[in-house]
Design an enzyme around this catalytic site. Structure first.
Site, short mmCIF file in Angstrom:
data_model
loop_
_atom_site.label_atom_id
_atom_site.label_comp_id
_atom_site.label_asym_id
_atom_site.label_seq_id
_atom_site.Cartn_x
_atom_site.Cartn_y
_atom_site.Cartn_z
N ASP A 160 0.84 -1.19 0.00
CA ASP A 160 0.00 0.00 0.00
C ASP A 160 0.88 1.25 0.00
OD1 ASP A 160 -2.70 1.29 0.51
OD2 ASP A 160 -1.61 1.98 2.29
N GLU B 82 1.73 -0.43 -5.05
CA GLU B 82 0.79 0.64 -5.37
C GLU B 82 1.69 1.87 -5.56
OE1 GLU B 82 -3.38 2.47 -3.73
OE2 GLU B 82 -1.77 2.18 -2.26
#
Length: 743
Positions: free
Chosen positions: A383, A419
């Site tokens: 993330d 990401e």
């Protein structure tokens, strides 16, 4: 003595440890603490001197003045013992007789000086960053804040130390016995090019599944159940990408509104499986349950990828709670601004871990290796990975984090997905991560959404995205599978909502519909939300077939979101992070509807087609050049006239294009060294609102074409056996995809 004074006395060795039960303080026998070892960090049950069983405790707390180990019995009675050994800023000790299942925490002493970033407060019980299991939930009453949360002058509240004991209000770490060698496990080891990802939430995927026993729904054991695995196998996915399963906490603003953090992007324990997803218990049993889930998925040929949140923690900013790292060494773990009271926030969540610091980098890499070697997982999706790649301030692809991963003999062998952005300046880094890494490709998402709502000015962008995004990834030895292609993800609309809503409808989140993106690139097919108009229903289902077919025919790694293959809806909520209810859970009753069952069948058929045909999952980028005398290229683009596209055609407004994939010229060889040869295919994508004529290219491209998929059909994906001679002008229905096999 006052509570604070007594704590200081214990830390300085002027008082014996105390036991506390519900505020009743009385003397307890001293806990023997032997020197122990400074490695490994955390609480590790083992045999000590002379074979005595016990647990070694080791905690990095660089600037601390003293560390107390706090042990809790089944009644919540706390016994404290000072760790006196200090080696390379690690406080450690071996406690004989401490067995698996023992609950524990730490109290760390030091200066309270928020103006310089020092926030030590021994009144706060702290979770061990290396705890393998966590028992209890994080509520956020005032007692768990290191500062006086309700101080009248809020602008200086974070500077006033709170002296109340937080121990009754916070979860405890649990000593776990690691005795599993994974000898009976067989990892699938699916090559990247053959991978089909399936993003799912452990609780949401299983919570309503009728084939899973009630007591197992919403848990790791539920996901390991044959009924859950059967769906994954029938669908054909090769890997599940689990939304965060590290122990996480709920944010204060959600708890005040009667909501909870559902997605889990608020980590506080990087080694502990989230206890809320365990059916078997929370005093260590969750570890074994998670392992059994991984084994069951592996036995079905499915890899396990974890979505991990190492960029920030649940402690938020200066007004957030003191749960772990903030109280252990705030300046050592977090990036602080020049005004050290404040946190550098590249995540939008209040804080950012200071990954440049060696001990923070060690925490992250130790955690990653643990999940691979001891918990059996096969990879990670990071993330806001750009936040991890920052050096002192800027994103740096030579940063310590990326360098350590590249040379680590364990981590460089597993699947690594970035990401590739954060919310800080210069944080958007799509296409910039080094070899070894794949990336979520949001440019693919945007292009496909825009194409099917007929909002692209031309087809240039679509051509790049369909063929592997060579403009982003054809450098440094990277391959087409560096691109993780997706149309939807956990954040944003579901696939069904993408064709049913144009505006977000997040009122249930309690934030005035201000949360969630406004850039949805969605088209509701003429009516906002659900409708009884069957004409609109039919158009929406066709659009779903178009989106799924496009995704699964594109070069790169496709990622599906759990329930999209069934027509799952979140009722227009594009930020359901706090909706632990039917809004977020997969509705398995959709499979009883013939229309949605047909969507599942098409998705499964497309994935099977992809698995059978290497031309659809290439390991090298297309060259676009002819490699034989007849002029046949590995990739060619065609206009509706049946002619190859020219430079002008790429820039001209167009509703569609034809993509020819040659199976005769696939780079690479199979495992036995033989040349890879496959069928050739022609895909025709037409986003226009009216039917269009398309002339099928003639020799050398083909002499005849066989229809494989026609998304304009509601009842079936295509008509196997229907053939068309080359040169035939066929009719392509409005907003549809045709896939034809070359004969």
């Amino acid at each position: 003595m006052s509570s604070a004074a007594e704590q200081e006395a214990v830390a300085e060795g002027r008082s014996t440890p105390a036991a506390v039960v519900n505020g009743d303080r009385r003397r307890a026998p001293a806990v023997p603490v032997w020197p122990g070892a400074s490695t490994p960090l955390g609480a590790r049950f083992r045999a000590g001197p002379d074979g005595v069983a016990g647990t070694n405790f080791a905690l990095w707390a660089g600037g601390a003045e003293a560390v107390e180990l706090c042990l809790f019995d089944e009644r919540g009675r706390e016994t404290r013992a000072r760790l006196t050994e200090l080696t390379h800023e690690i406080w450690h000790g071996f406690v004989p007789g401490v067995m698996p299942g023992q609950r524990y925490g730490y109290r760390v002493h030091g200066r309270w000086d928020p103006w310089t970033g020092a926030r030590w407060n021994p009144a706060k019980l702290l979770l061990d960053p290396y705890a393998r299991a966590v028992d209890g939930e994080f509520g956020l009453p005032p007692e768990v804040y290191g500062h006086v949360r309700d101080w009248p002058q809020q602008q200086v509240a974070d500077t006033v130390r709170d002296e109340r004991d937080s121990a009754p209000h916070v979860p405890k770490g649990v000593v776990v016995h690691d005795d599993d060698d994974w000898a009976d496990d067989r990892r699938p080891k699916t090559p990247w090019a053959d991978t089909v990802l399936y993003e799912l939430h452990v609780r949401g995927f299983t919570r309503l599944h009728p084939g899973i026993p009630e007591e197992l729904r919403g848990t790791y054991a539920g996901l390991a159940h044959p009924a859950a695995i059967e769906h994954l196998v029938k669908l054909g996915v090769t890997a599940v990408e689990l939304l965060p399963v590290h122990q996480f906490a709920h944010e204060d603003h959600l708890l005040r509104r009667g909501l909870r953090n559902y997605w889990g992007y608020n980590s506080i324990g990087y080694f502990a499986p989230h206890a809320g997803y365990a059916s078997s218990g929370t005093t260590g049993q969750q570890v074994g349950e998670f392992k059994r889930m991984v084994r069951a998925l592996h036995a079905a040929g499915i890899e396990v990828v974890l979505d991990v949140v190492y960029n920030h923690t649940a402690e938020a900013g200066e007004l957030g709670p003191t749960l772990s790292l903030k109280g252990i060494d705030n300046r050592g773990y977090y990036r602080l601004q020049q005004d050290a009271r404040r946190y550098a926030d590249y995540t939008g969540c209040g804080n950012t871990l200071h990954v440049v610091q060696p001990h923070v980098l060690r925490l992250i890499t130790d955690s990653l290796r643990y999940w691979v070697t001891e918990m059996g997982v096969d990879g990670f999706r990071f993330d806001l990975a750009a936040a991890l790649a920052r050096s002192m301030h800027d994103v740096d692809m030579l940063s310590p984090f990326l360098a350590v991963i590249a040379q680590d003999p364990v981590l460089r062998r597993v699947k690594l997905i970035a990401e590739p952005w954060d919310v800080g300046s210069g944080g958007y880094q799509v296409g910039a991560f080094p070899p070894l890494w794949t990336e979520w490709n949001d440019r693919y998402r945007n292009a496909v959404r825009d194409f099917w709502r007929h909002a692209l000015p031309d087809v240039r962008e679509m051509g790049y995205r369909l063929s592997g995004s060579s403009d982003l990834y054809a450098w440094g030895g990277r391959r087409p599978y560096a691109s993780v292609n997706f149309v939807t993800a956990h954040d944003g609309f579901t696939l069904r909502d993408l064709v049913s809503y144009e505006r977000k409808h997040n009122e249930a989140n309690g934030e005035g519909n201000r949360d969630g993106t406004d850039d949805n690139r969605a088209w509701n097919c003429g009516t906002e939300g659900e409708t009884d108009d069957e004409r609109i229903h039919a158009l929406r289902r066709r659009q779903l077939r178009n989106l799924l077919t496009t995704l699964l025919l594109s070069t790169g790694v496709p990622m599906l979101v759990a329930g999209d293959e069934l027509g799952r809806t979140q009722r227009g909520n594009n930020n359901a992070y706090c909706q632990d209810n039917e809004i977020s859970w997969v509705d398995w009753s959709l499979l009883e509807d013939p229309g949605w069952k047909a969507l599942f069948d098409l998705t499964s058929r497309l994935i099977a087609l992809r698995h059978r045909h290497p031309v659809l999952r290439r390991r090298a980028f297309f060259s676009g050049r002819a490699h034989s005398a007849d002029g046949l290229r590995d990739l060619a683009w065609f206009t509706a006239r049946g002619t190859e596209m020219t430079e002008d055609d790429w820039y001209a407004p167009a509703a569609g294009l034809g993509m020819y994939l040659s199976g005769r010229d696939i780079p690479g060889r199979d495992d036995r060294g033989a040349t890879v040869v496959d069928d050739s295919f022609l895909a025709v994508l037409h986003a226009g609102e009216r039917p269009a004529s398309f002339a099928l290219p003639g020799p050398p491209w083909a002499e005849e074409y066989e229809l494989v998929v026609d998304t304009s059909r509601e009842d079936q994906a295509g008509e196997p056996g229907v053939t068309y001679p080359a040169g035939t002008a066929i009719t392509v229905q409005a907003r549809s995809v045709l896939l034809l096999r070359v004969r």
